[in-house]
Design an enzyme around this catalytic site. Sequence first.
Site, PDB file in Angstrom:
ATOM      1  N   GLU A   4       1.269   0.341  -3.007  1.00 25.70           N
ATOM      2  CA  GLU A   4       0.348  -0.449  -3.830  1.00 25.70           C
ATOM      3  C   GLU A   4       0.403   0.070  -5.257  1.00 25.70           C
ATOM      4  O   GLU A   4      -0.016   1.198  -5.542  1.00 25.70           O
ATOM      5  CB  GLU A   4      -1.090  -0.312  -3.304  1.00 25.70           C
ATOM      6  CG  GLU A   4      -1.317  -0.880  -1.919  1.00 25.70           C
ATOM      7  CD  GLU A   4      -1.787  -2.333  -1.947  1.00 25.70           C
ATOM      8  OE1 GLU A   4      -2.054  -2.844  -3.066  1.00 25.70           O
ATOM      9  OE2 GLU A   4      -1.892  -2.925  -0.860  1.00 25.70           O
TER      10      GLU A   4
HETATM   11 ZN   LIG Z   1      -1.127  -7.307  -1.573  1.00 25.63          ZN
END
Ligand SMILES: [Zn+2]
Length: 355
Positions: A288
Amino acid sequence: MRTRLVPAAGMAALTLAAALPAVPAHAEPAPRPHPAAAPQAGKGVRLHTNAELAAALRRIARASHGRVKVRSVGTSNEGRPLWFVTLGNGPRRLLYVTQQHGDEPLATESAISAVRDLGLGNGRAARHLRSKITLGVLVRANPDGHERNWRYNYDPDAKPEYGEPGKGYDINRYHDPAVRPEDNPVPEAAAIQRTYAAFRPSIVVDYHMQGRYAFPPPDGREITTSIQWPTAAGVPADAVRRSKQVAVRMNQAFTRAGAVVSQYPGGSYQGIARNAYGLRGSASLLVELSDLPPERQRFQVRTAHLSMVDLAFAAGTGALDRIDPARADAIPPRGPELPGARSAHDHGHGHDNAA
Ligand SMILES: [Zn+2]
């Protein structure tokens, strides 16, 4: 996240860190501005439109003299091709996926430059690497969502268990190994399932974007990257062990590139790619990238690019296999959200918000 990424004056050529084996970066002219892009000047990364992405991948394939292959492995509900790029012919097989969530675009830019470096580099290191690995990259898994700058695919008639009525499905909830691709209501997820089954990667890395977080005081640093391995019940212990080796290596690669890395507090639902491909026995990692301000987007693209290249080398040289997986547990947990930095990305509907 709903932040519209604004066009920049030009995208700087990305270069590999000196610490990495010598693979030349190939400069490419910046794509033309998207007619729908916001007109204001900004320092953000200029994103490839879907058409520009296709053209860029074709250019790389053409320049590679057959070393890089580009093909469509499916189409979105609106008929856009889902591009799968492969290079190398070695036994170690890696699959990278970017942009399942349409409004999380930065790693797609990283993937273009990583494929260019790994596929076009013709030095000894690059040629050797391509004899050790086969890399497949599913670039921008959600072109319809990209077009709208939203999270979901485009399926306005859907009544999704995970997704949003009137918009579409959350692609990253439809990888459940118990659901066959032909029964999958989400064509983009089905294409990834089929690609996985045909490509048989031992390593899968799925790139996303998150909001903004910091480590609690006294550290206080902003987290630029969060990562997590499979956490679903039933993931084979060996897959968890190998996933943690990938996590340790990625933590090193990102950190060396200047990133600040934490674990990601992801859930255990087996429809999430991170869990699903772990359940199927691969080393699996979620990455992320934080939704940093525009002037730091290039940095984010570069760190993800370096992580893609570095992991390929680590897998190819076997360095990955010598890592102590227990070191992954020392990667610190994600800290609190930065005040005022809430983004829609962190409030997806259904299981396990975000990711
Ligand atoms: Zn995502």
